[in-house]
Design a protein around this motif. Structure first.
Motif, PDB file in Angstrom:
ATOM      1  N   GLU A  62       0.720  -1.250  -0.113  1.00 27.60           N
ATOM      2  CA  GLU A  62      -0.028   0.038  -0.060  1.00 27.60           C
ATOM      3  C   GLU A  62       0.783   1.181  -0.079  1.00 27.60           C
ATOM      4  O   GLU A  62       0.510   2.251  -0.653  1.00 27.60           O
ATOM      5  N   HIS A  84       0.791   4.468  -2.729  1.00 23.25           N
ATOM      6  CA  HIS A  84       0.294   5.629  -2.071  1.00 23.25           C
ATOM      7  C   HIS A  84       1.819   6.558  -2.652  1.00 23.25           C
ATOM      8  O   HIS A  84       1.493   7.626  -3.191  1.00 23.25           O
ATOM      9  N   LEU A 102      -4.878   4.569  -5.130  1.00 19.27           N
ATOM     10  CA  LEU A 102      -5.233   3.420  -3.943  1.00 19.27           C
ATOM     11  C   LEU A 102      -6.640   2.911  -4.252  1.00 19.27           C
ATOM     12  O   LEU A 102      -6.494   1.638  -3.937  1.00 19.27           O
ATOM     13  N   THR A 144      -7.238  -1.028  -4.417  1.00 22.05           N
ATOM     14  CA  THR A 144      -8.275  -1.740  -3.617  1.00 22.05           C
ATOM     15  C   THR A 144      -9.156  -2.704  -4.286  1.00 22.05           C
ATOM     16  O   THR A 144      -9.356  -3.895  -3.470  1.00 22.05           O
ATOM     17  N   CYS A 190      -5.384  -6.047   5.434  1.00 19.60           N
ATOM     18  CA  CYS A 190      -4.839  -4.843   5.201  1.00 19.60           C
ATOM     19  C   CYS A 190      -4.355  -4.410   6.699  1.00 19.60           C
ATOM     20  O   CYS A 190      -4.505  -4.808   7.714  1.00 19.60           O
ATOM     21  N   SER A 223      -4.287   1.394   7.361  1.00 21.96           N
ATOM     22  CA  SER A 223      -4.582   1.401   5.827  1.00 21.96           C
ATOM     23  C   SER A 223      -5.621   2.533   5.572  1.00 21.96           C
ATOM     24  O   SER A 223      -6.495   2.842   6.295  1.00 21.96           O
ATOM     25  N   LEU A 274      -7.016   2.141   2.545  1.00 23.14           N
ATOM     26  CA  LEU A 274      -7.698   1.757   1.268  1.00 23.14           C
ATOM     27  C   LEU A 274      -9.196   1.775   1.324  1.00 23.14           C
ATOM     28  O   LEU A 274      -9.604   1.963   0.075  1.00 23.14           O
TER      29      LEU A 274
END
Length: 412
Positions: free
Chosen positions: A184, A188, A239, A243, A251, A255, A257
């Motif tokens: 993640e 990002h 993101l 997802t 996660c 997170s 997401l």
């Protein structure tokens, strides 16, 4: 439409990376003539930070110092991870810039032994996880991540992940618990790094962005300037797409997401209402990711990125033009040309095709050229008649004169 498809329609990642490298190479030559940056040097976050400081008018460039910082040891686990025991000193700038008030983050390095090796293994798993769930996104975004540094959790102040446009190319992450934390964070911060490169090489924001309205988030009521707003929207958009690809994967505790799609929609709707504050390529990206088309509109065709250009009156064929002495230029593999002036502060300009061609007429010598001589060359190389060549050349010369790249004493 997928973010990687939209990005590639705007400019493919390898082309964008080469154009960014071209700009930094030109800047290094401007400050230290004879300096040649390898890909490793041109990509290194601290090298880019030092050159960026010089471009902002804060000192010069020391080629020996660039080579020294780029010799910092890294480990390759799909991304280059800072591993040198001296990383805290070499990476002082990004650590300082992203640190919360009163916090002094410390990077994990080989000096931390097994603790570093455990974190490195989780990073490696996270890179593989990103490639498993979203291979096209991984290829698209990781092209812009030159280095990753893992921060000791007890020193990070809860940073989670961070990047900075002042030190582009490096991603800082908190000591990870799960590979998904890393995956993640790479989406990002990789989205931010992609944005930093787009802002360097394409038409995204201009000086007027500093005076534009601020966006206020509904979830924390903080206010962001336009550049930060666009960067956040772009990251949340990436993101949100990620997802959709992860299924039931667990996660991390921090997170974003689950919130990404809603926040991307909220910010994107605000940006659409303020799109007049954005330049052409930023509007293209915005409309494409918000459900529109990625096709070029009439206003987004390639043109010189020099503001305030106005067409000159008829120019005499005998009028001489000369390249100003402090101008240097370099052509990217894509054919685009970037020109620089060693003024204070220095200035850099991406040029359109006609302005690039016109400037390149001085590649063999800096002797003055007449307008008539350039028309003759343009008719031959552009395969157009003299009247069309004259109009295009007048526009190109106007842009070059307005940016003080080319001069013509006889025109005044």
């Amino acid at each position: 439409m997928s973010t990687h498809v939209v990005h590639a329609a705007l400019v493919p990642a390898p082309v964008l990376v080469d154009e960014r490298r071209t700009l930094y190479r030109l800047a290094a030559e401007m400050f230290a003539p004879g300096t040649e940056l390898s890909d490793n040097l041109a990509d290194h976050p601290i090298v880019r930070y030092e050159i960026g400081r010089a471009l902002a008018g804060h000192g010069g460039v020391d080629p020996a110092e660039l080579t020294r910082v780029a010799s910092m040891k890294v480990r390759d686990v799909g991304v280059l991870v800072a591993s040198d025991p001296a990383a805290a000193e070499v990476l002082e700038a990004p650590l300082r810039i992203v640190a919360p008030p009163g916090v002094r983050p410390e990077p994990l390095t080989e000096a931390d032994g097994e603790r570093f090796e455990r974190a490195l293994a989780i990073v490696a798993e996270g890179v593989l996880l990103l490639g498993k769930f979203a291979p096209d996104m991984a290829e698209d975004l990781l092209a812009h991540v030159s280095m990753l540094a893992v921060l000791k959790r007890e020193t990070s102040g809860g940073l989670v992940s961070a990047s900075s446009r002042y030190v582009p190319g490096i991603v800082l992450i908190d000591e990870p618990v799960l590979p998904m934390d890393v995956a993640e964070a790479l989406v990002h911060e990789g989205a931010h790094e992609k944005f930093f490169d787009l802002a360097i090489a394409k038409e995204f924001l201009d000086v007027n962005a500093e005076d534009a309205d601020y966006f206020e988030t509904s979830w924390s009521h903080v206010r962001w300037p336009l550049e930060q707003t666009f960067a956040a929207w772009h990251a949340y958009s990436c993101l949100a797409q990620f997802t959709l690809s992860i299924g039931a994967e667990q996660c991390g505790a921090d997170s974003l997401l689950a919130k990404a799609s809603g926040r991307a929609g909220e910010i994107g709707t605000w940006l659409l209402a303020h799109e007049n504050d954005l330049c052409a390529d930023a509007r293209r990206l915005l409309h494409a990711l918000m459900g529109g088309s990625v096709e070029l509109s009439g206003e987004a065709v390639a043109r010189s990125q020099v503001d305030g250009v106005t067409l000159s009156p008829e120019i005499s064929q005998d009028l001489h033009f000369h390249l100003l002495p402090d101008v240097r230029y370099k052509r990217a593999a894509s054919g685009r040309m970037v020109a620089g002036r060693a003024s204070q502060p220095p200035q850099m300009f991406w040029l359109d095709d006609d302005a690039s061609w016109t400037l390149d007429q001085w590649r063999n010598d800096r002797a003055a050229k007449t307008f008539g001589w350039m028309i003759t060359r343009a008719v031959e190389e552009w395969q157009v008649d003299a009247a069309v060549a004259a109009v295009r050349l007048r526009t190109a010369l106007d842009s070059l004169q307005s940016s003080s790249i080319v001069g013509s004493p006889e025109a005044h």
